[in-house]
Write an enzyme that holds these catalytic residues in place. Structure first.
Site, PDB file in Angstrom:
ATOM      1  N   GLY A 107     -15.436  39.303  31.854  1.00 28.92           N
ATOM      2  CA  GLY A 107     -16.821  39.554  31.482  1.00 28.92           C
ATOM      3  C   GLY A 107     -17.258  38.575  30.409  1.00 28.92           C
ATOM      4  O   GLY A 107     -16.427  37.952  29.740  1.00 28.92           O
ATOM      5  N   CYS A 114      -8.555  38.637  31.657  1.00 32.51           N
ATOM      6  CA  CYS A 114      -9.500  37.985  30.751  1.00 32.51           C
ATOM      7  C   CYS A 114     -10.123  39.021  29.804  1.00 32.51           C
ATOM      8  O   CYS A 114      -9.438  39.566  28.950  1.00 32.51           O
ATOM      9  CB  CYS A 114     -10.557  37.217  31.541  1.00 32.51           C
ATOM     10  SG  CYS A 114     -11.519  36.069  30.518  1.00 32.51           S
ATOM     11  N   TYR A 115     -11.412  39.348  29.945  1.00 34.24           N
ATOM     12  CA  TYR A 115     -12.033  40.356  29.080  1.00 34.24           C
ATOM     13  C   TYR A 115     -11.294  41.688  29.193  1.00 34.24           C
ATOM     14  O   TYR A 115     -11.070  42.375  28.189  1.00 34.24           O
ATOM     15  CB  TYR A 115     -13.497  40.530  29.469  1.00 34.24           C
ATOM     16  CG  TYR A 115     -14.263  41.513  28.601  1.00 34.24           C
ATOM     17  CD1 TYR A 115     -14.830  41.108  27.401  1.00 34.24           C
ATOM     18  CD2 TYR A 115     -14.411  42.843  28.987  1.00 34.24           C
ATOM     19  CE1 TYR A 115     -15.543  42.007  26.604  1.00 34.24           C
ATOM     20  CE2 TYR A 115     -15.104  43.743  28.198  1.00 34.24           C
ATOM     21  CZ  TYR A 115     -15.670  43.324  27.013  1.00 34.24           C
ATOM     22  OH  TYR A 115     -16.358  44.220  26.215  1.00 34.24           O
ATOM     23  N   HIS A 146      -7.567  33.962  34.920  1.00 35.62           N
ATOM     24  CA  HIS A 146      -8.172  34.565  36.109  1.00 35.62           C
ATOM     25  C   HIS A 146      -7.260  34.335  37.308  1.00 35.62           C
ATOM     26  O   HIS A 146      -7.360  33.297  37.984  1.00 35.62           O
ATOM     27  CB  HIS A 146      -9.552  33.945  36.376  1.00 35.62           C
ATOM     28  CG  HIS A 146     -10.605  34.370  35.415  1.00 35.62           C
ATOM     29  ND1 HIS A 146     -11.360  35.502  35.593  1.00 35.62           N
ATOM     30  CD2 HIS A 146     -11.016  33.813  34.246  1.00 35.62           C
ATOM     31  CE1 HIS A 146     -12.209  35.626  34.585  1.00 35.62           C
ATOM     32  NE2 HIS A 146     -12.015  34.612  33.751  1.00 35.62           N
ATOM     33  N   GLU A 193      -7.461  35.621  40.135  1.00 37.12           N
ATOM     34  CA  GLU A 193      -8.175  35.783  41.400  1.00 37.12           C
ATOM     35  C   GLU A 193      -8.743  34.482  41.947  1.00 37.12           C
ATOM     36  O   GLU A 193      -9.087  34.403  43.135  1.00 37.12           O
ATOM     37  CB  GLU A 193      -9.309  36.818  41.245  1.00 37.12           C
ATOM     38  CG  GLU A 193     -10.493  36.361  40.408  1.00 37.12           C
ATOM     39  CD  GLU A 193     -10.330  36.601  38.922  1.00 37.12           C
ATOM     40  OE1 GLU A 193     -11.350  36.654  38.218  1.00 37.12           O
ATOM     41  OE2 GLU A 193      -9.178  36.715  38.460  1.00 37.12           O
ATOM     42  N   ASP A 211     -22.702  40.811  62.136  1.00 39.69           N
ATOM     43  CA  ASP A 211     -22.661  42.074  61.400  1.00 39.69           C
ATOM     44  C   ASP A 211     -23.191  43.234  62.237  1.00 39.69           C
ATOM     45  O   ASP A 211     -22.526  44.259  62.401  1.00 39.69           O
ATOM     46  CB  ASP A 211     -23.455  41.961  60.094  1.00 39.69           C
ATOM     47  CG  ASP A 211     -23.023  40.781  59.248  1.00 39.69           C
ATOM     48  OD1 ASP A 211     -21.857  40.367  59.379  1.00 39.69           O
ATOM     49  OD2 ASP A 211     -23.847  40.266  58.470  1.00 39.69           O
ATOM     50  N   LYS A 233     -17.420  39.485  54.890  1.00 38.28           N
ATOM     51  CA  LYS A 233     -17.703  38.878  56.189  1.00 38.28           C
ATOM     52  C   LYS A 233     -16.440  38.586  56.996  1.00 38.28           C
ATOM     53  O   LYS A 233     -16.398  38.857  58.201  1.00 38.28           O
ATOM     54  CB  LYS A 233     -18.502  37.588  55.983  1.00 38.28           C
ATOM     55  CG  LYS A 233     -18.802  36.827  57.256  1.00 38.28           C
ATOM     56  CD  LYS A 233     -19.858  37.516  58.110  1.00 38.28           C
ATOM     57  CE  LYS A 233     -21.239  37.309  57.526  1.00 38.28           C
ATOM     58  NZ  LYS A 233     -22.311  37.799  58.415  1.00 38.28           N
TER      59      LYS A 233
END
Length: 532
Positions: free
Chosen positions: A66, A93-94, A181, A183, A239, A387
């Site tokens: 964040g 992180c945060y 991070h 990710e 979709d 997706k």
């Protein structure tokens, strides 16, 4: 939180990881990476009380990054009770700093700012998070504050040249944290570190698959609909096609698909949608020609948010009309058409500010653009999927590749690819230019390499040109080729120069009133994929 609890119940024994979003740029990416580890995940806002988080019985909780400082006034916080609940927690992180501060560690602004690629030195190579990874590895940092002292009971497992506590672990309480991070792809072993937390630290078995999505949704939809009927908002994109195929598997002929030709589709697309989808599924399809209705409603409107809301409203009104016609045709003995099926995806919900704590970026016609007096109950079986996951579900359902891999096209169609008022003349110009771009990309074999290539008509902009030795005063178009995994982030596609030159030449030669072709090279963020 009643809806969330109901969703958990519907998933049965599925292990769920909750990602607490503290305003992170990458919260959605964290959720995706968890799913890539074959563990189901969802995002909840940081304002969610810990009691509600625990009521959802998560197998683990991840605290996102964040932009705030943990010691700043009004900074987002977390109830320390979370760390005593026996639920495994991973701070990033945060979230890492928040955990450190809440448990008695020290976080301050030491001047040790780290942004971008950084070398992480692992000091405990056999730790839960880092076992099997190198002693030195590249990670992605983005912080100005730093943890200078770990809380009591934690083992410091990694550091950098400027940050003494860059990771810590407490196996006894199953609490873990990293300053970087994991990710993002720039953290070379980030996915491995995340999976170590999920599988080893939290003890979660990697068992979540798209096959389980199909089985769970079919059972849930069948129970919810009962003997009543549903209609599906079929747009022709992947979709809505996957949503329709999934609901059809659950309720069969109780589903009728309604394709609204709103006059905002690309060249030849309406005919292709009707032919391809019916051939692939055998579903009942009703085509409604509503072009005049939509264009009349959009007359004089240039604001993109108003366009989206108008298109969303008119979609629903057309479906309500179709509902009334279906009920009338069934007679007194017929069951109510009570449900509307939509192909809403998780990124649509997130960008519309749908319950994640994320600011609303833009309204999606099937989320933020729905009218308040909606008369249907919504069925959105893909609402929690990205997706690429939708494509996997489509394959699981047996849809052909030409449908599963159709490039994304927004529900509002070309209405949000015309910057300015939408008119028939402008739509004709944009259709012709778009058809050339799609033909050239297909001919170059690039359909699978790019995510999509919106063509945008700057209808309220004129530019001077020279065509046929004479002065022209035409419109520019913008090419927006992008690559992406899930539409949450994107980069512009580096198309070959000769291809771009050929596209430009064809458009300016073949499409009257377009005399300039430009290329959008903006990533997302800061831009969005669509211009409006």
């Amino acid at each position: 939180m009643a809806d969330a609890a109901a969703e958990d119940q519907a998933r049965g024994d599925t292990d769920t990881v909750l990602v607490v979003d503290f305003g992170a740029q990458y919260a959605q990416l964290i959720a995706r990476r968890v799913r890539e580890a074959r563990v189901y995940s969802e995002i909840v806002p940081s304002t969610t009380p810990v009691a509600e988080i625990l009521a959802r019985r998560p197998r683990a909780v991840i605290l996102s990054g964040g932009p705030a400082s943990v010691y700043a006034e009004n900074a987002p916080g977390i109830d320390p009770a979370l760390f005593d609940a026996g639920v495994p927690v991973f701070g990033m992180c945060y979230g890492f700093q928040l955990m450190a501060q809440a448990l008695g560690g020290t976080v301050d602004n030491s001047g040790a700012r780290e942004y971008g690629r950084t070398v992480l030195s692992v000091s405990v190579p056999d730790s839960t998070l880092f076992e099997g990874t190198p002693a030195e590895q590249q990670v992605w940092m983005s912080h100005g504050d730093a943890c200078s002292a770990a809380p009591e009971g934690f083992t410091v497992t990694a550091s950098t040249d400027t940050v003494p506590v860059a990771a810590f672990e407490d196996d006894g309480r199953r609490l873990y944290g990293v300053q970087h991070h994991p990710e993002v792809l720039h953290s070379t072993y980030g996915q491995q570190v995340l999976e170590h937390f999920l599988h080893r630290g939290a003890g979660i078995t990697p068992s979540w698959t798209t096959g389980s999505i199909v089985a769970e949704q079919v059972e849930e939809i069948r129970a919810r609909v009962g003997s009543r009927r549903a209609i599906c908002a079929l747009s022709g994109g992947v979709d809505s096609a996957v949503a329709a195929a999934l609901v059809q598997r659950a309720i069969g002929d109780q589903l009728t698909c309604v394709y609204v030709d709103h006059g905002l589709m690309r060249q030849g697309e309406s005919e292709q949608v009707e032919k391809d989808f019916v051939a692939a599924t055998g579903v009942r399809l009703r085509v409604v020609d509503a072009a005049d209705r939509f264009l009349d409603a959009l007359a004089g409107v240039s604001d993109p948010e108003r366009k989206r809301k108008i298109i969303g409203r008119e979609f629903i009104r057309v479906f309500e009309q179709a509902q009334a016609e279906l009920v009338a045709e069934a007679g007194e003995a017929g069951e109510d058409v009570a449900f509307l099926v939509q192909g809403t995806l998780y990124p649509d919900v997130v960008e519309s500010g749908g319950g994640t704590g994320t600011a609303s970026i833009k309204s999606h016609h099937n989320v933020g653009g729905l009218p308040d007096d909606l008369e249907f109950e919504l069925i959105e079986p893909l609402r929690k999927l990205f997706k690429d996951e939708v494509r996997m579900v489509g394959r699981e359902l047996g849809l052909p590749e030409e449908i599963v891999h159709r490039q994304p096209f927004p529900g509002p169609g070309l209405g949000i690819r015309i910057v300015g008022e939408v008119t028939r003349e402008r739509l004709d110009l944009l259709r012709a230019a778009d058809a050339i771009v799609r033909e050239e990309l297909t001919g170059a074999g690039l359909d699978r390499q790019i995510w999509q290539c919106p063509v945008v008509l700057l209808a309220d902009v004129r530019s001077v040109g020279v065509q046929g030795d004479g002065r022209t005063y035409g419109h520019p178009v913008v090419l927006r080729p992008v690559t992406s995994e899930d539409a949450m982030t994107a980069d512009w596609s580096r198309l070959p120069y000769d291809l771009l030159a050929r596209i430009s030449t064809r458009i300016t030669n073949e499409v009257r009133d377009i005399n300039r072709v430009t290329l959008d090279i903006t990533s997302k963020p800061p831009g969005t994929i669509e211009w409006e």
